[in-house]
Design a protein around this motif. Structure first.
Motif, PDB file in Angstrom:
ATOM      1  N   GLU A  30       1.899   5.120 -11.232  1.00  0.00           N
ATOM      2  CA  GLU A  30       2.359   4.015 -10.599  1.00  0.00           C
ATOM      3  C   GLU A  30       1.701   2.979 -10.313  1.00  0.00           C
ATOM      4  OE1 GLU A  30       3.789   5.598  -6.594  1.00  0.00           O
ATOM      5  OE2 GLU A  30       5.621   5.988  -7.263  1.00  0.00           O
ATOM      6  N   MET A  31       0.532   3.150 -11.017  1.00  0.00           N
ATOM      7  CA  MET A  31      -0.817   2.188 -10.913  1.00  0.00           C
ATOM      8  C   MET A  31      -1.270   1.816  -9.399  1.00  0.00           C
ATOM      9  SD  MET A  31      -0.262  -0.228 -14.234  1.00  0.00           S
ATOM     10  CE  MET A  31      -1.598  -1.276 -13.832  1.00  0.00           C
ATOM     11  N   GLN A  32      -1.196   2.797  -8.655  1.00  0.00           N
ATOM     12  CA  GLN A  32      -1.480   2.571  -6.877  1.00  0.00           C
ATOM     13  C   GLN A  32      -2.649   1.706  -6.707  1.00  0.00           C
ATOM     14  OE1 GLN A  32       1.010   3.597  -4.913  1.00  0.00           O
ATOM     15  NE2 GLN A  32       0.048   2.335  -3.463  1.00  0.00           N
ATOM     16  N   GLN A  33      -3.708   2.122  -7.549  1.00  0.00           N
ATOM     17  CA  GLN A  33      -4.989   1.233  -7.219  1.00  0.00           C
ATOM     18  C   GLN A  33      -4.630  -0.357  -7.307  1.00  0.00           C
ATOM     19  OE1 GLN A  33      -4.254   3.449  -9.790  1.00  0.00           O
ATOM     20  NE2 GLN A  33      -6.410   4.869  -9.871  1.00  0.00           N
ATOM     21  N   LEU A  34      -3.828  -0.449  -8.543  1.00  0.00           N
ATOM     22  CA  LEU A  34      -3.668  -2.003  -8.554  1.00  0.00           C
ATOM     23  C   LEU A  34      -2.673  -2.610  -7.323  1.00  0.00           C
ATOM     24  CD1 LEU A  34      -3.636  -4.901 -10.232  1.00  0.00           C
ATOM     25  CD2 LEU A  34      -1.492  -3.897 -11.203  1.00  0.00           C
ATOM     26  N   HIS A  35      -1.783  -1.654  -6.836  1.00  0.00           N
ATOM     27  CA  HIS A  35      -0.906  -2.294  -5.868  1.00  0.00           C
ATOM     28  C   HIS A  35      -1.884  -2.315  -4.496  1.00  0.00           C
ATOM     29  CE1 HIS A  35       2.709  -2.474  -3.527  1.00  0.00           C
ATOM     30  NE2 HIS A  35       2.429  -1.523  -2.811  1.00  0.00           N
ATOM     31  N   THR A  36      -2.545  -1.421  -4.328  1.00  0.00           N
ATOM     32  CA  THR A  36      -3.747  -1.568  -3.227  1.00  0.00           C
ATOM     33  C   THR A  36      -4.508  -2.749  -3.363  1.00  0.00           C
ATOM     34  OG1 THR A  36      -3.720   0.721  -2.852  1.00  0.00           O
ATOM     35  CG2 THR A  36      -5.479  -0.378  -1.644  1.00  0.00           C
ATOM     36  N   HIS A  37      -5.076  -3.153  -4.592  1.00  0.00           N
ATOM     37  CA  HIS A  37      -5.947  -4.349  -4.772  1.00  0.00           C
ATOM     38  C   HIS A  37      -5.177  -5.565  -4.365  1.00  0.00           C
ATOM     39  CE1 HIS A  37      -9.074  -6.658  -6.501  1.00  0.00           C
ATOM     40  NE2 HIS A  37      -8.111  -7.195  -7.285  1.00  0.00           N
ATOM     41  N   LYS A  41      -4.049 -10.418  -1.731  1.00  0.00           N
ATOM     42  CA  LYS A  41      -4.264 -11.484  -2.660  1.00  0.00           C
ATOM     43  C   LYS A  41      -3.051 -12.555  -2.348  1.00  0.00           C
ATOM     44  CE  LYS A  41      -7.287  -9.283  -4.808  1.00  0.00           C
ATOM     45  NZ  LYS A  41      -8.924  -9.803  -4.847  1.00  0.00           N
ATOM     46  N   PHE A  42      -3.312 -13.678  -3.228  1.00  0.00           N
ATOM     47  CA  PHE A  42      -2.186 -14.804  -2.870  1.00  0.00           C
ATOM     48  C   PHE A  42      -0.789 -14.503  -3.208  1.00  0.00           C
ATOM     49  CE2 PHE A  42      -6.096 -17.314  -3.936  1.00  0.00           C
ATOM     50  CZ  PHE A  42      -6.222 -17.877  -2.890  1.00  0.00           C
ATOM     51  N   PHE A  43       0.171 -15.017  -2.471  1.00  0.00           N
ATOM     52  CA  PHE A  43       1.345 -14.642  -2.412  1.00  0.00           C
ATOM     53  C   PHE A  43       1.881 -14.614  -3.882  1.00  0.00           C
ATOM     54  CE2 PHE A  43       5.968 -15.874  -2.285  1.00  0.00           C
ATOM     55  CZ  PHE A  43       6.531 -14.812  -2.151  1.00  0.00           C
ATOM     56  N   PRO A  44       1.847 -15.790  -4.805  1.00  0.00           N
ATOM     57  CA  PRO A  44       2.500 -15.694  -5.980  1.00  0.00           C
ATOM     58  C   PRO A  44       1.947 -14.482  -6.948  1.00  0.00           C
ATOM     59  CG  PRO A  44       1.258 -17.922  -5.511  1.00  0.00           C
ATOM     60  CD  PRO A  44       1.132 -16.795  -4.409  1.00  0.00           C
ATOM     61  N   LEU A  45       0.589 -14.084  -6.704  1.00  0.00           N
ATOM     62  CA  LEU A  45       0.191 -12.762  -7.522  1.00  0.00           C
ATOM     63  C   LEU A  45       0.962 -11.694  -7.019  1.00  0.00           C
ATOM     64  CD1 LEU A  45      -3.509 -13.324  -7.502  1.00  0.00           C
ATOM     65  CD2 LEU A  45      -1.911 -13.634  -9.482  1.00  0.00           C
ATOM     66  N   GLN A  46       1.313 -11.587  -5.718  1.00  0.00           N
ATOM     67  CA  GLN A  46       2.117 -10.515  -5.049  1.00  0.00           C
ATOM     68  C   GLN A  46       3.358 -10.324  -5.576  1.00  0.00           C
ATOM     69  OE1 GLN A  46       1.569  -9.832  -1.034  1.00  0.00           O
ATOM     70  NE2 GLN A  46      -0.559 -10.311  -0.955  1.00  0.00           N
ATOM     71  N   LEU A  47       3.905 -11.759  -5.595  1.00  0.00           N
ATOM     72  CA  LEU A  47       5.382 -11.722  -6.132  1.00  0.00           C
ATOM     73  C   LEU A  47       5.494 -11.500  -7.578  1.00  0.00           C
ATOM     74  CD1 LEU A  47       8.110 -12.694  -5.649  1.00  0.00           C
ATOM     75  CD2 LEU A  47       7.286 -15.078  -6.510  1.00  0.00           C
ATOM     76  N   VAL A  48       4.618 -11.588  -8.564  1.00  0.00           N
ATOM     77  CA  VAL A  48       4.795 -11.243  -9.633  1.00  0.00           C
ATOM     78  C   VAL A  48       4.567  -9.702 -10.052  1.00  0.00           C
ATOM     79  CG1 VAL A  48       3.109 -11.174 -12.170  1.00  0.00           C
ATOM     80  CG2 VAL A  48       3.486 -13.421 -10.777  1.00  0.00           C
ATOM     81  N   GLU A  49       3.569  -9.265  -9.171  1.00  0.00           N
ATOM     82  CA  GLU A  49       3.561  -7.564  -9.487  1.00  0.00           C
ATOM     83  C   GLU A  49       4.762  -7.150  -8.870  1.00  0.00           C
ATOM     84  OE1 GLU A  49       1.394  -3.730  -7.441  1.00  0.00           O
ATOM     85  OE2 GLU A  49       1.771  -5.601  -6.452  1.00  0.00           O
ATOM     86  N   GLY A  50       5.454  -7.560  -7.832  1.00  0.00           N
ATOM     87  CA  GLY A  50       6.677  -6.944  -7.315  1.00  0.00           C
ATOM     88  C   GLY A  50       7.715  -7.072  -8.314  1.00  0.00           C
ATOM     89  N   CYS A  51       7.924  -8.461  -8.831  1.00  0.00           N
ATOM     90  CA  CYS A  51       8.923  -8.545  -9.699  1.00  0.00           C
ATOM     91  C   CYS A  51       8.849  -7.713 -11.044  1.00  0.00           C
ATOM     92  CB  CYS A  51       8.896 -10.178 -10.083  1.00  0.00           C
ATOM     93  SG  CYS A  51       9.580 -11.318  -9.065  1.00  0.00           S
ATOM     94  N   LEU A  52       7.665  -7.409 -11.497  1.00  0.00           N
ATOM     95  CA  LEU A  52       7.297  -6.680 -12.486  1.00  0.00           C
ATOM     96  C   LEU A  52       7.870  -5.004 -12.327  1.00  0.00           C
ATOM     97  CD1 LEU A  52       4.058  -7.736 -14.151  1.00  0.00           C
ATOM     98  CD2 LEU A  52       6.287  -8.212 -15.195  1.00  0.00           C
TER      99      LEU A  52
END
Length: 378
Positions: A30-37, A41-52
């Motif tokens: 699940e790449m949980q470390q990345l999710h926690t990291h 972060k800025f909303f656009p970065l969180q949005l990219v991760e959430g979309c992927l």
């Protein structure tokens, strides 16, 4: 299992091999470390991760890198289809944000995958051709509608510890195709053909290489990909998240193809993978929501068969009306499997909120069993 492999590997500072293994293990599961990291972060970065993550959720994964590989497969298959899928994904995700859905669920992609599937299948069944810009309107509306359905169904299904799954996708797509029909001047669609309909050309000889290729294409057809390259890339994305699920995907697609052969399904359905994707999903559902054992392995095979035969029945029934059965078969049979109450199977059932990769589920179960054994001995 291989999620914790890096913890038990002897550390070799500066070793290129060790760095490669650590990087590989970081990208699995699940790449949980990345999710926690990404939380601060800025909303656009969180949005990219959430979309992927939302892209990967379509095929029961939860890994942003797997989502990126699947997006690459869609671009390779058809840039227009990839655009539609991303637009549906964004429409459903932003609708969830506007409605104020749980932030953790949104960032995990739980409100994106149904919108993406609706958009992809709208493009597949559209007879207006690629780059027909009017199609962007129903894609956005359909993606948003899946979020409303997901939000409404979640509290109902939670009573039985069931996931919303792709009920919203199947419902919205069916309503859209019934409303527009095949002769709509703005949104015309191709009618779906029943798999049991007679071939236009009488094929009496079965081509085994094409049949084996159809097993691989069955995994790609989950994303409406009908060529080998993108299908293999999607299979790699599954393997990155979980090797066990990759095996289950191919196993389910193969079983479903055999079921299609037993029912004299058109060869074109077998060769294109259209007979395999429901079986692949049915097999993977058991792999995700049950801890791996010989009992659950047999259950996954049984569910793949049940999904395959249910798909053939629904496709023949709805095909008379020119409508596709899409993934109703895997959705319905998967839900029934999760409702099983048998004692020998229920102990292996994983609560919906605690589902991770099959390897991590198995590892956690072994730790829990060992802890219980030690407590009993004391």
């Amino acid at each position: 299992i291989w999620m914790d492999f890096g913890k038990n590997t002897p550390q070799r500072p500066g070793g290129l091999k060790q760095c490669f293994v650590s990087a590989l293990l970081y990208c699995t599961g699940e790449m949980q470390q990345l999710h926690t990291h990404m939380q601060d972060k800025f909303f656009p970065l969180q949005l990219v991760e959430g979309c992927l993550r939302g892209i990967s959720r379509v095929i029961l994964l939860n890994n942003p890198l797997s989502g990126a590989l699947i997006l690459a497969a869609l671009l390779l298959e058809s840039p227009w289809q990839a655009l539609l899928g991303m637009l549906g994904l964004l429409a459903s995700t932003f609708t969830a944000i506007i409605l104020g859905q749980d932030c953790e669920e949104v960032s995990s992609g739980l409100y994106g995958f149904n919108g993406m599937l609706v958009a992809l299948l709208m493009g597949v069944f559209s007879s207006a051709g690629d780059w027909y810009l009017w199609l962007l309107l129903p894609v956005c509306l359909g993606g948003a509608a899946t979020t409303f359905l997901s939000s409404s169904l979640a509290p109902v299904l939670d009573r039985w510890d069931l996931p919303v799954s792709v009920f919203p996708f199947n419902t919205v797509l069916l309503l859209y195709l019934v409303c527009t029909g095949t002769s709509n001047p703005f949104f015309p669609n191709h009618p779906a053909q029943p798999p049991g309909a007679p071939e236009s050309i009488n094929h009496t000889q079965l081509h085994v290489p094409q049949l084996l290729q159809g097993v691989v294409l069955g995994v790609g057809q989950i994303f409406a990909c009908g060529t080998v390259g993108p299908s293999l890339l999607i299979l790699v994305a599954v393997f990155l998240f979980s090797p066990i699920l990759a095996v289950y995907a191919l196993l389910g697609s193969g079983i479903s193809t055999i079921a299609g052969l037993s029912m004299s399904v058109q060869h074109s359905f077998l060769y294109s993978g259209l007979s395999g994707f429901n079986g692949a999903l049915g097999c993977m559902v058991v792999g995700v929501f049950y801890i791996l054992s010989w009992r659950t392995h047999l259950l996954s095979i049984a569910n793949a068969l049940l999904s395959a035969y249910t798909d053939i029945a629904l496709s023949n029934l709805l095909g008379v009306l020119g409508l596709p059965a899409s993934s109703w078969a895997a959705t319905l049979t998967g839900t029934l499997v999760l409702l099983l109450t048998g004692k020998n199977l229920k102990e292996y059932r994983i609560p919906t909120g605690k589902v991770t990769s099959p390897e991590q589920n198995l590892h956690s179960h072994k730790q829990w069993s060992a802890a219980n054994t030690n407590a009993t001995d004391v």
